[in-house]
Design an enzyme around this catalytic site. Sequence first.
Site, PDB file in Angstrom:
ATOM      1  N   SER A 186     -17.023  20.951  13.675  1.00  0.00           N
ATOM      2  CA  SER A 186     -17.135  19.886  12.739  1.00  0.00           C
ATOM      3  C   SER A 186     -16.487  18.559  13.056  1.00  0.00           C
ATOM      4  O   SER A 186     -16.985  17.596  12.560  1.00  0.00           O
ATOM      5  CB  SER A 186     -16.600  20.372  11.429  1.00  0.00           C
ATOM      6  OG  SER A 186     -15.307  20.810  11.596  1.00  0.00           O
ATOM      7  N   ARG A 187     -15.432  18.535  13.872  1.00  0.00           N
ATOM      8  CA  ARG A 187     -14.743  17.258  14.023  1.00  0.00           C
ATOM      9  C   ARG A 187     -13.926  17.238  15.316  1.00  0.00           C
ATOM     10  O   ARG A 187     -13.346  18.247  15.713  1.00  0.00           O
ATOM     11  CB  ARG A 187     -13.826  17.040  12.824  1.00  0.00           C
ATOM     12  CG  ARG A 187     -12.911  15.822  12.921  1.00  0.00           C
ATOM     13  CD  ARG A 187     -12.218  15.597  11.605  1.00  0.00           C
ATOM     14  NE  ARG A 187     -11.064  14.711  11.738  1.00  0.00           N
ATOM     15  CZ  ARG A 187     -10.395  14.196  10.727  1.00  0.00           C
ATOM     16  NH1 ARG A 187     -10.768  14.465   9.492  1.00  0.00           N
ATOM     17  NH2 ARG A 187      -9.361  13.406  10.925  1.00  0.00           N
TER      18      ARG A 187
END
Length: 224
Positions: A186-187
Amino acid sequence: MFHREGQTIILTTFFSVCAIVLISQYFVDLTWLRLALQITAIIVLILILQFFRNPKRLVNPNFDEILAPVDGKVVVIEEVEETEYFKDKRMQVSIFMSPTNVHVTRYPASGTIKYSKYHPGKYLVAWHPKSSTDNERTTVVINTPKFGEILYRQVAGALARRIVNYAEKGDNAQQGQDAGFIKFGSRVDLFLPLNCAVAVKLNQKVVGAKTCIAAIIDKKEHGE
C-alpha cells in the site's frame, strides 16, 4: 510478465478456476448459476494476474535523480524528524498504491545498501498518520554518490499481510531494479536530504523507475 512473488498464488488460482469452470459446467444445471460461478472465477483470476504484473522498465541510471520506487499517488511531501536511522530532519515523500497499481518496489537510486531491517507491526490504513511508524514495514538505506544516504520504507496497509524485501546490507543497488514487493499493500515512504529539490507535487501520479521524485540542486543556478 508477472512477478515471481505471485507464482504460487497465480498457479493456485488458475487451477482452482479451471476446476470451478469444469465442475459447474457438468454438475450445475441452472444456466444462470453456472454462468455466474464461471464468470466470477474468471474475474478473480484476471484480478490476481493484474495485481502481480511486473512490466519491464529500462532505466539508464542517473546519479542526479531519485526515481519513484513504486507506482501510485504522492500523498505526503513534508519535512519530518526521521527517528529510526538518521535521527534528524529529512524530507519525506510518500507514495500510496491502490490495488490497481503495480506493486513492485524498485530501487530509487544506485548505491550501496547500508541498512536493511524488517519491523513487525500493525495494519492501519495506509493514510493513517502513524502507519509509517506503527505498521509492519521494512526500512532500507542506500548510500548514493550524489545524495549521500537516502532511506525508503515499505509500509503495509490494512490489506497487506506480506512485505518482501530483497535488499541486504552490503549489496549494490542499481536504480530501477527489483527491490521487493508488497502483496496487497500500500505505501512507500522516501526520506531524502533537505537540500535536494523535490520534483513532484501532492496528488501527482508517479510511475516506478520512471518519475523523478527529487534532483540535485544546481548550485550555479542558485548563485553558489
